[in-house]
Write an enzyme that holds these catalytic residues in place. Sequence first.
Site, PDB file in Angstrom:
ATOM      1  N   GLU A   1      35.462  28.278  89.512  1.00  0.00           N
ATOM      2  CA  GLU A   1      34.506  27.287  88.989  1.00  0.00           C
ATOM      3  C   GLU A   1      33.500  27.962  88.069  1.00  0.00           C
ATOM      4  O   GLU A   1      32.927  28.986  88.471  1.00  0.00           O
ATOM      5  CB  GLU A   1      33.800  26.584  90.154  1.00  0.00           C
TER       6      GLU A   1
ATOM      7  N   HIS B   1      32.444  19.645  90.895  1.00  0.00           N
ATOM      8  CA  HIS B   1      31.806  19.994  92.179  1.00  0.00           C
ATOM      9  C   HIS B   1      30.538  19.158  92.406  1.00  0.00           C
ATOM     10  O   HIS B   1      29.431  19.690  92.511  1.00  0.00           O
ATOM     11  CB  HIS B   1      31.487  21.498  92.225  1.00  0.00           C
TER      12      HIS B   1
ATOM     13  N   ARG C   1      37.096  22.489  99.155  1.00  0.00           N
ATOM     14  CA  ARG C   1      36.986  23.751  98.427  1.00  0.00           C
ATOM     15  C   ARG C   1      38.223  24.015  97.593  1.00  0.00           C
ATOM     16  O   ARG C   1      39.348  23.768  98.047  1.00  0.00           O
ATOM     17  CB  ARG C   1      36.827  24.938  99.391  1.00  0.00           C
TER      18      ARG C   1
HETATM   19  P1  NAD Z   1      32.583  20.890 109.513  1.00  0.00           P
HETATM   20  O1  NAD Z   1      32.435  22.294 109.973  1.00  0.00           O
HETATM   21  O2  NAD Z   1      31.755  19.835 110.155  1.00  0.00           O
HETATM   22  O3  NAD Z   1      34.108  20.435 109.618  1.00  0.00           O
HETATM   23  C1  NAD Z   1      35.182  21.256 109.257  1.00  0.00           C
HETATM   24  C2  NAD Z   1      36.294  20.974 110.252  1.00  0.00           C
HETATM   25  O4  NAD Z   1      37.459  21.654 109.815  1.00  0.00           O
HETATM   26  C3  NAD Z   1      35.984  21.475 111.680  1.00  0.00           C
HETATM   27  O5  NAD Z   1      36.066  20.397 112.603  1.00  0.00           O
HETATM   28  C4  NAD Z   1      37.054  22.534 111.936  1.00  0.00           C
HETATM   29  O6  NAD Z   1      37.506  22.547 113.273  1.00  0.00           O
HETATM   30  C5  NAD Z   1      38.147  22.057 110.983  1.00  0.00           C
HETATM   31  N1  NAD Z   1      39.132  23.088 110.663  1.00  0.00           N
HETATM   32  C6  NAD Z   1      38.960  24.430 110.561  1.00  0.00           C
HETATM   33  N2  NAD Z   1      40.130  25.014 110.251  1.00  0.00           N
HETATM   34  C7  NAD Z   1      41.047  24.017 110.143  1.00  0.00           C
HETATM   35  C8  NAD Z   1      42.440  23.990 109.844  1.00  0.00           C
HETATM   36  N3  NAD Z   1      43.127  25.112 109.610  1.00  0.00           N
HETATM   37  N4  NAD Z   1      43.064  22.785 109.814  1.00  0.00           N
HETATM   38  C9  NAD Z   1      42.384  21.637 110.068  1.00  0.00           C
HETATM   39  N5  NAD Z   1      41.063  21.607 110.386  1.00  0.00           N
HETATM   40  C10 NAD Z   1      40.416  22.791 110.409  1.00  0.00           C
HETATM   41  O7  NAD Z   1      32.309  20.932 107.948  1.00  0.00           O
HETATM   42  P2  NAD Z   1      31.950  19.705 107.001  1.00  0.00           P
HETATM   43  O8  NAD Z   1      30.469  19.579 106.932  1.00  0.00           O
HETATM   44  O9  NAD Z   1      32.776  18.537 107.352  1.00  0.00           O
HETATM   45  O10 NAD Z   1      32.411  20.310 105.589  1.00  0.00           O
HETATM   46  C11 NAD Z   1      33.775  20.643 105.347  1.00  0.00           C
HETATM   47  C12 NAD Z   1      33.891  21.469 104.076  1.00  0.00           C
HETATM   48  O11 NAD Z   1      33.572  20.639 102.959  1.00  0.00           O
HETATM   49  C13 NAD Z   1      32.864  22.615 103.968  1.00  0.00           C
HETATM   50  O12 NAD Z   1      33.363  23.800 104.560  1.00  0.00           O
HETATM   51  C14 NAD Z   1      32.661  22.785 102.489  1.00  0.00           C
HETATM   52  O13 NAD Z   1      33.524  23.768 102.001  1.00  0.00           O
HETATM   53  C15 NAD Z   1      33.073  21.444 101.913  1.00  0.00           C
HETATM   54  N6  NAD Z   1      31.956  20.723 101.265  1.00  0.00           N
HETATM   55  C16 NAD Z   1      32.099  20.426  99.956  1.00  0.00           C
HETATM   56  C17 NAD Z   1      31.102  19.727  99.319  1.00  0.00           C
HETATM   57  C18 NAD Z   1      31.209  19.416  97.847  1.00  0.00           C
HETATM   58  O14 NAD Z   1      30.207  19.439  97.165  1.00  0.00           O
HETATM   59  N7  NAD Z   1      32.389  19.112  97.339  1.00  0.00           N
HETATM   60  C19 NAD Z   1      29.952  19.302 100.017  1.00  0.00           C
HETATM   61  C20 NAD Z   1      29.859  19.635 101.376  1.00  0.00           C
HETATM   62  C21 NAD Z   1      30.876  20.343 101.986  1.00  0.00           C
HETATM   63  C1  MLT Z   2      28.531  22.621 100.109  1.00  0.00           C
HETATM   64  O1  MLT Z   2      29.296  23.419 100.653  1.00  0.00           O
HETATM   65  O2  MLT Z   2      27.524  22.182 100.686  1.00  0.00           O
HETATM   66  C2  MLT Z   2      28.847  22.138  98.737  1.00  0.00           C
HETATM   67  O3  MLT Z   2      29.722  22.918  98.065  1.00  0.00           O
HETATM   68  C3  MLT Z   2      27.715  21.603  97.959  1.00  0.00           C
HETATM   69  C4  MLT Z   2      26.955  22.479  97.016  1.00  0.00           C
HETATM   70  O4  MLT Z   2      27.395  23.519  96.575  1.00  0.00           O
HETATM   71  O5  MLT Z   2      25.846  22.105  96.692  1.00  0.00           O
END
Ligand code: NAD
Ligand code: MLT
Length: 316
Positions: free
Chosen positions: A266, A284, A237
């Site tokens: 964004e 993104h 993010r």
């Molecule tokens: P998840 O919940 O499986 O994993 C997140 C991890 O972060 C958890 O294990 C949690 O304990 C840990 N965490 C929380 N606070 C923390 C801190 N201060 N320091 C270190 N670790 C910490 O989530 P995920 O499915 O792995 O997704 C992670 C993030 O990726 C989502 O929150 C989302 O914002 C982002 N994401 C982005 C895209 C994209 O399109 N770029 C796609 C999917 C997810």
């Molecule tokens: C997510 O949190 O799943 C990603 O940001 C992906 C999206 O926005 O589609």
Amino acid sequence: MALNDIKKVLISDDVNVKCVEILENNGFNVVKNTSLTVDQLKEEIKNYDCLVVRSATKVTKEILNSAANNLKLVARAGTGVDNIDVASATDLNILVMNAVGSNTISAAELTCAMISSLARNLPLANQSMKDGKWERSKFMGTELYGKTLAVLGLGRIGREVASRMRAFGMRIIGYDPLVKPEDAAQWNIEAMSLEQIWPLADYITIHVPLLPETKNLLNTEVMSKCKKGFRLVNCARGGIVEENDLLQALNSGQCAGAALDVFAEEPTKNLDLVKHNSVICTPHLGASSIEAQNRVALDIAEQIVKFVKHGKLEGG
Ligand code: NAD
Ligand code: MLT
């Protein structure tokens, strides 16, 4: 909340058509309109029981308040819910659900592509050839083999990135306050404190949610503790990396390269960052694969159906 009162669904972001099909096949009345302004959404939302979004729609307190009498459910066709004011929704008895896990592999694969691209200057070398040049020495790269990758956040995506980058022969270190070191060890990740991580990492990849505790996690103070010439990847993010601090670190050479899929605002207006020669960026795209978008649409539609018809709640 009377669940079978949920009949009218507004989809305000670009969610795969499968979502509409499943909802309509289950008797919901669905409208998809991805071109509403904030003011239009504030009016339009008064006619719906459920709102389905990705990340473009910001579901603010103001939007939720305007729908306080009718809206019962906000469903995020994706993982992060930071574009939804969950606290205000909860105050208004509006349930928030998300589709966790459906785009994990796509986000992890983009991250790995970003790491490889940083190591071998792929975007710049590609552009140079398209400009008619043949600049072999300019684009000397570095191997990933034997380098240390720090994974911040050992959840779904962080772990998939770790296992893939292990295959390149990288040493994987990581930090997650909710993961026990013995669990991390089972995934071949050495759990460490952030203070231990900063001076060791050649690459840092971020996979934490955007929370008050993770906002500006990567700032000047932290980056000055990192190894000179470290590289940074953020496919989680915007807002977790302080963008002006990163720009300074890139200009000074403290950070040798950054790959960014997400931005504080964004679409980003930070063109100094986007145009920097040591920055690779994508708009993104982490979840933008055919497979992930199919899965996410199916997942969120099925969750809505299960909840409304059977009172069952899933998601994270
Ligand atoms: P998840 O919940 O499986 O994993 C997140 C991890 O972060 C958890 O294990 C949690 O304990 C840990 N965490 C929380 N606070 C923390 C801190 N201060 N320091 C270190 N670790 C910490 O989530 P995920 O499915 O792995 O997704 C992670 C993030 O990726 C989502 O929150 C989302 O914002 C982002 N994401 C982005 C895209 C994209 O399109 N770029 C796609 C999917 C997810
Ligand atoms: C997510 O949190 O799943 C990603 O940001 C992906 C999206 O926005 O589609």
